[in-house]
Design a protein around this motif. Structure first.
Motif, PDB file in Angstrom:
ATOM      1  N   LEU A  78       0.923  -1.200  -0.014  1.00 35.71           N
ATOM      2  CA  LEU A  78       0.013   0.016   0.084  1.00 35.71           C
ATOM      3  C   LEU A  78       0.786   1.187  -0.218  1.00 35.71           C
ATOM      4  N   THR A  79       1.738   1.425   1.270  1.00 28.10           N
ATOM      5  CA  THR A  79       2.750   2.370   1.027  1.00 28.10           C
ATOM      6  C   THR A  79       3.633   2.002   2.003  1.00 28.10           C
ATOM      7  N   ARG A  80       4.871   3.116   2.067  1.00 32.35           N
ATOM      8  CA  ARG A  80       5.973   3.050   2.949  1.00 32.35           C
ATOM      9  C   ARG A  80       5.833   4.504   3.721  1.00 32.35           C
ATOM     10  N   THR A  81       5.953   4.505   4.856  1.00 32.13           N
ATOM     11  CA  THR A  81       6.054   5.817   5.612  1.00 32.13           C
ATOM     12  C   THR A  81       7.317   5.679   6.487  1.00 32.13           C
ATOM     13  N   GLY A  82       7.783   6.876   7.064  1.00 34.86           N
ATOM     14  CA  GLY A  82       8.563   7.033   8.106  1.00 34.86           C
ATOM     15  C   GLY A  82       9.937   7.471   7.718  1.00 34.86           C
ATOM     16  N   ASN A  83      10.229   8.595   8.603  1.00 28.83           N
ATOM     17  CA  ASN A  83      11.747   8.885   8.882  1.00 28.83           C
ATOM     18  C   ASN A  83      12.436   9.334   7.550  1.00 28.83           C
ATOM     19  N   GLY A  84      11.998   9.307   6.377  1.00 34.99           N
ATOM     20  CA  GLY A  84      12.775   9.605   5.017  1.00 34.99           C
ATOM     21  C   GLY A  84      13.716   8.640   4.870  1.00 34.99           C
ATOM     22  N   VAL A  85      13.532   7.277   5.303  1.00 32.74           N
ATOM     23  CA  VAL A  85      14.515   6.126   4.992  1.00 32.74           C
ATOM     24  C   VAL A  85      13.852   5.125   4.546  1.00 32.74           C
ATOM     25  N   ASN A  86      13.955   4.438   3.413  1.00 29.08           N
ATOM     26  CA  ASN A  86      13.230   3.467   3.004  1.00 29.08           C
ATOM     27  C   ASN A  86      14.202   1.997   3.439  1.00 29.08           C
ATOM     28  N   ARG A  87      14.052   1.386   4.474  1.00 27.12           N
ATOM     29  CA  ARG A  87      14.706   0.565   5.184  1.00 27.12           C
ATOM     30  C   ARG A  87      13.630  -0.481   6.006  1.00 27.12           C
ATOM     31  N   GLN A  88      13.812  -1.866   5.581  1.00 29.64           N
ATOM     32  CA  GLN A  88      13.043  -2.700   6.503  1.00 29.64           C
ATOM     33  C   GLN A  88      14.085  -3.774   7.047  1.00 29.64           C
ATOM     34  N   ILE A  89      14.502  -3.893   8.104  1.00 29.63           N
ATOM     35  CA  ILE A  89      15.358  -4.966   8.529  1.00 29.63           C
ATOM     36  C   ILE A  89      14.908  -6.410   8.605  1.00 29.63           C
ATOM     37  N   VAL A  90      15.594  -7.116   7.873  1.00 36.58           N
ATOM     38  CA  VAL A  90      15.032  -8.757   8.043  1.00 36.58           C
ATOM     39  C   VAL A  90      16.219  -9.459   8.818  1.00 36.58           C
ATOM     40  N   ASP A  91      15.600 -10.792   9.161  1.00 35.36           N
ATOM     41  CA  ASP A  91      16.819 -11.599   9.761  1.00 35.36           C
ATOM     42  C   ASP A  91      17.567 -12.226   8.633  1.00 35.36           C
ATOM     43  N   LEU A  92      18.682 -12.593   8.974  1.00 31.81           N
ATOM     44  CA  LEU A  92      19.510 -13.228   7.735  1.00 31.81           C
ATOM     45  C   LEU A  92      19.050 -14.763   7.445  1.00 31.81           C
ATOM     46  N   ALA A  93      18.166 -15.237   8.342  1.00 31.37           N
ATOM     47  CA  ALA A  93      17.453 -16.463   7.846  1.00 31.37           C
ATOM     48  C   ALA A  93      16.665 -16.284   6.768  1.00 31.37           C
ATOM     49  N   GLU A  94      15.953 -15.137   6.742  1.00 31.23           N
ATOM     50  CA  GLU A  94      15.119 -14.734   5.561  1.00 31.23           C
ATOM     51  C   GLU A  94      15.602 -14.561   4.351  1.00 31.23           C
ATOM     52  N   VAL A  95      17.035 -14.611   4.258  1.00 35.60           N
ATOM     53  CA  VAL A  95      17.624 -14.397   2.905  1.00 35.60           C
ATOM     54  C   VAL A  95      18.377 -15.643   2.431  1.00 35.60           C
ATOM     55  N   PRO A  96      17.966 -15.951   1.388  1.00 40.28           N
ATOM     56  CA  PRO A  96      18.576 -17.482   0.977  1.00 40.28           C
ATOM     57  C   PRO A  96      19.815 -17.316   0.934  1.00 40.28           C
ATOM     58  N   LEU A  97      20.642 -18.574   1.281  1.00 35.14           N
ATOM     59  CA  LEU A  97      21.915 -18.952   1.500  1.00 35.14           C
ATOM     60  C   LEU A  97      22.867 -18.234   0.461  1.00 35.14           C
ATOM     61  N   LYS A  98      22.682 -18.554  -0.908  1.00 34.54           N
ATOM     62  CA  LYS A  98      23.303 -18.561  -1.987  1.00 34.54           C
ATOM     63  C   LYS A  98      23.342 -16.643  -2.135  1.00 34.54           C
ATOM     64  N   VAL A  99      22.165 -16.093  -1.675  1.00 38.49           N
ATOM     65  CA  VAL A  99      22.289 -14.681  -1.877  1.00 38.49           C
ATOM     66  C   VAL A  99      23.169 -14.155  -0.974  1.00 38.49           C
ATOM     67  N   GLN A 100      23.159 -14.648   0.316  1.00 39.34           N
ATOM     68  CA  GLN A 100      24.256 -14.312   1.395  1.00 39.34           C
ATOM     69  C   GLN A 100      25.495 -14.277   1.055  1.00 39.34           C
ATOM     70  N   HIS A 101      25.846 -15.500   0.095  1.00 37.61           N
ATOM     71  CA  HIS A 101      27.255 -15.577  -0.345  1.00 37.61           C
ATOM     72  C   HIS A 101      27.444 -14.453  -1.341  1.00 37.61           C
TER      73      HIS A 101
END
Length: 747
Positions: A78-101
């Motif tokens: 719908l939208t993103r709001t807040g603080n002038g920063v487009n950031r959403q912190i995610v846990d490393l486990a949510e990122v595929p291992l090969k993408v981490q590498h």
């Protein structure tokens, strides 16, 4: 040369020899080696002191700042709001291992084995800083994380030394997984995206968890030069460089045995999508976000907590139904208004709330023309009166309390009341004699007929018969707010304040057979550190099913052959009620099907500074803007679309109480509100007929003895005339006839 000259030359040579010998004695190799070791010890001592002195600081404000993500019920943005920063912190486990590498392969192949620093790279950076070349590459992932998370981007020697020390400490105290997660969540990727989640959305329109290795390699590559390497805006040279770095990253992964060579050879360069402008608060978005924030505030998620960012807030708003509601308002109202040149049209504000009566979920909401232009939400504002949409709640209270008329008759669907206009109520300490719309008198009518025609005098007496405190108690239980809610007979005309949101909850409770429905808009709210449970949308039984279902049966008559017939269609079964407040300042239509409860209202609001309530009379040059006009038309248009063209669902009504029927008396000789009991109470003469051969709007006289003949009421057309078109019936004024200012509220 004379002897004197020779002696002077000899002395000069001796002095030079002595000086040269002194320098050689001063800079012997032993002394130079000692000085070097001394300098090393001094540097080591200084570094040890620096290591002891410099602690791991708190994160800088920018590093922890995140945006809040608001989603439709299906998870789309719908939208993103807040603080002038487009950031959403995610846990490393949510990122595929090969993408981490991919990030390790692109930036720091030795990351999993090093101690967090690269002395060569740090030294090179220091030299570049001293020579005025600015900040250069060569740092480890740990150093880059420290720079992003704890320090600043300033290319100074002091910052570089702190970075070195803090990196060593962080590496000794934190796991490599923690550091890598911090790095990919704080890095800037371009397109206004900070962190891998925002970057995944900005470049590929997916969440970080759905990135593939090819896309991950691009994001890891773009970090080196975000503006230069953005494929959609890059120069030919930039495109060549980012492709080369993408290939370099994947080749490193093969070298590190993180990717099979065969898989690597199949990969193609993943061109990112064109950048999309960030969605803001324009249109209906701001109203939806504001409603969600208010709900979260009540659940303990303060404005300060939201300002810190990092929330993913999923709304109950159904994207399709939301668009249907917006389109219906545009088609049925906005397209007919001349806001620029018509003073009345400029005052019109529309609001609506649509609720799933089985869950309480708010599936669509209309707050106004545009949040940027009109920040007050017309869906949730509580400064207008709900008018005659309150009358069904009076009936619900009468049924629930088994109230009786002044003559001792049990109040029900067939109970007869005197519908004479301006008839004083009987049995009240507070005098009240409301005028019916257009001052029309109906004589003796059943409750069904009184609801169909929204007869003020009948329901004013019913409030007295039930008792204003008892009526108020029922209304509050159903969901009407206790705001400017008097305990007087006039409440039958809806003289308290309520919003479309409030009335949607009350009508949804009737729709849900008397089980309390509390509208709520937040489906889920999640943060890394906290999860908020949604509001409980369905509660306990607040009125009996028998009472609720009886009111529903009566309200089907309003839609079938009463003031709400603009919403009548064979595409769905509906029950509802119109309302027009005092001086025509608001017009309402509250109605429901077995699957959907929606309340639509128009409000007259002065466009001048300070606002103020004004009359809607003359809206779109159509006379009085009553509830059976624009609100009912918007409701019908929206409901048809929201139900995908219609629904075969029927109201599941049980134990519908028909009440006592009384023999009509002549109003000229019997001013009482009711008469004696009829001997044939089995069927209401005002109940709507479903016969296809009959007019759905005006039953023939043989079936509706409560409609007086034309000679008695010039405002009711004789049977031979066609039914009134929508918006000109019993709940509306006639075009050109300004009755709003002299009529009482609640029509």
């Amino acid at each position: 040369m004379g002897r004197a000259d020779a002696r002077r030359a000899q002395r000069r040579g001796a002095r030079r020899a002595a000086k040269s010998g002194g320098i050689r004695r001063l800079f012997t190799w032993k002394k130079m080696l000692g000085a070097f070791f001394g300098l090393c010890l001094l540097i080591m001592g200084a570094f040890v002191a620096l290591y002891m002195y410099v602690d791991i600081p708190k994160a800088n404000a920018l590093a922890e700042r995140q945006s809040n993500v608001y989603q439709y019920s299906d998870g789309t943005l719908l939208t993103r709001t807040g603080n002038g920063v487009n950031r959403q912190i995610v846990d490393l486990a949510e990122v595929p291992l090969k993408v981490q590498h991919t990030f390790v392969a692109a930036e720091n192949k030795s990351f999993y084995d090093d101690k967090g620093v690269d002395l060569k790279g740090t030294a090179r950076g220091l030299l570049n800083t001293l020579s005025g070349k600015g900040k250069q590459g060569g740092s480890t992932i740990t150093q880059q994380y420290v720079k992003n998370y704890y320090l600043t981007q300033d290319p100074t020697i002091s910052r570089k030394l702190k970075e070195l020390v803090i990196s060593l400490k962080v590496d000794s105290k934190k796991s490599k997984e923690y550091i890598l997660a911090g790095y990919i969540n704080t890095a800037y990727y371009g397109r206004g995206a900070s962190g891998i989640q925002a970057a995944a959305q900005a470049y590929y329109g997916v969440d970080a968890k759905d990135l593939n290795v090819s896309q991950g390699a691009y994001l890891a590559s773009v970090l080196q030069a975000p503006s230069q390497y953005d494929w959609q805006s890059a120069t030919p040279t930039g495109k060549k460089l980012v492709e080369e770095r993408w290939g370099y990253t994947l080749d490193n992964m093969v070298e590190m045995h993180w990717l099979d060579k065969a898989e690597r050879d199949k990969l193609t360069f993943p061109k990112p999508h064109k950048p999309k402008p960030a969605k803001g608060m324009e249109g209906q978005t701001g109203y939806l976000v504001e409603a969600a924030n208010k709900e979260l505030e009540k659940q303990g998620v303060t404005a300060e907590m939201r300002q810190a960012g990092g929330w993913t807030i999923r709304l109950n708003i159904d994207k399709k139904r939301q668009k249907e509601l917006e389109a219906s308002v545009d088609r049925q109202l906005e397209s007919k208004l001349d806001r620029k040149d018509n003073k009345v049209d400029a005052t019109v504000q529309a609001g609506a709330t649509s609720v799933n009566p089985k869950t309480g979920a708010v599936v669509a909401m209309y707050g106004g023309v545009d949040y940027i232009k009109h920040y007050i939400s017309n869906a949730t504002r509580q400064d207008y009166q709900p008018a005659s949409t309150f009358k069904p709640l009076v009936l619900a209270s009468a049924l629930e309390n088994e109230a009786k008329t002044q003559d001792g008759d049990l109040i029900g669907v067939n109970t007869r009341y005197d519908g004479t206009s301006k008839r004083p109520v009987v049995g009240s300490d507070t005098p009240f004699a409301p005028e019916n719309e257009d001052n029309q008198s109906y004589g003796s009518v059943t409750v069904q007929k009184a609801m169909n025609a929204s007869i003020n005098s009948v329901f004013a007496q019913m409030v007295v018969d039930v008792g204003p405190p008892a009526v108020k108690k029922t209304a509050l239980a159903l969901g009407v707010p206790d705001k400017n809610f008097p305990e007087r007979p006039a409440i039958t005309l809806g003289t308290m304040n309520a919003s479309t949101w409030d009335m949607a909850g009350a009508y949804a409770t009737l729709d849900n057979h008397g089980k309390k429905v509390t509208p709520f808009i937040v489906k889920s709210a999640e943060h890394r550190d906290r999860t908020v449970d949604p509001v409980k949308g369905v509660g306990s039984q607040v009125i009996s099913r028998k009472s609720a279902d009886t009111v529903t049966s009566v309200l089907t008559g309003v839609v079938d052959s009463g003031s709400g017939r603009a919403a009548n269609t064979s595409a769905y079964e509906a029950a509802g009620k119109t309302g027009t407040s005092e001086n025509n300042k608001s017009a309402w239509f509250a109605a429901y099907t077995p699957e959907l409860t929606t309340v639509v209202a128009l409000f007259g609001e002065s466009p001048k500074d300070g606002g103020g309530q004004v009359s809607l009379t003359g809206t779109a040059n159509s006379g009085r803007a009553n509830g059976g006009g624009f609100p009912a038309q918007i409701w019908a248009d929206y409901t048809l679309g929201a139900l995908n063209g219609g629904s075969s669902a029927q109201f599941d009504l049980e134990d519908v109480e028909r009440g006592q029927s009384t023999v009509p008396s002549s109003p000229s000789t019997t001013p009482s509100h009711s008469a004696s009991t009829d001997t044939t109470p089995s069927k209401s003469p005002d109940a709507p007929s479903k016969s296809a051969s009959q007019s759905p709007d005006v039953p023939p006289p043989s079936q509706s003895p409560d409609v007086p003949p034309p000679s008695q009421s010039p405002d009711v057309p004789p049977p031979s005339q066609s039914p009134d078109p929508p918006g000109t019936g019993p709940d509306s004024g006639r075009p050109g006839q300004n009755t709003a200012d002299r009529n009482p509220p609640g029509q």
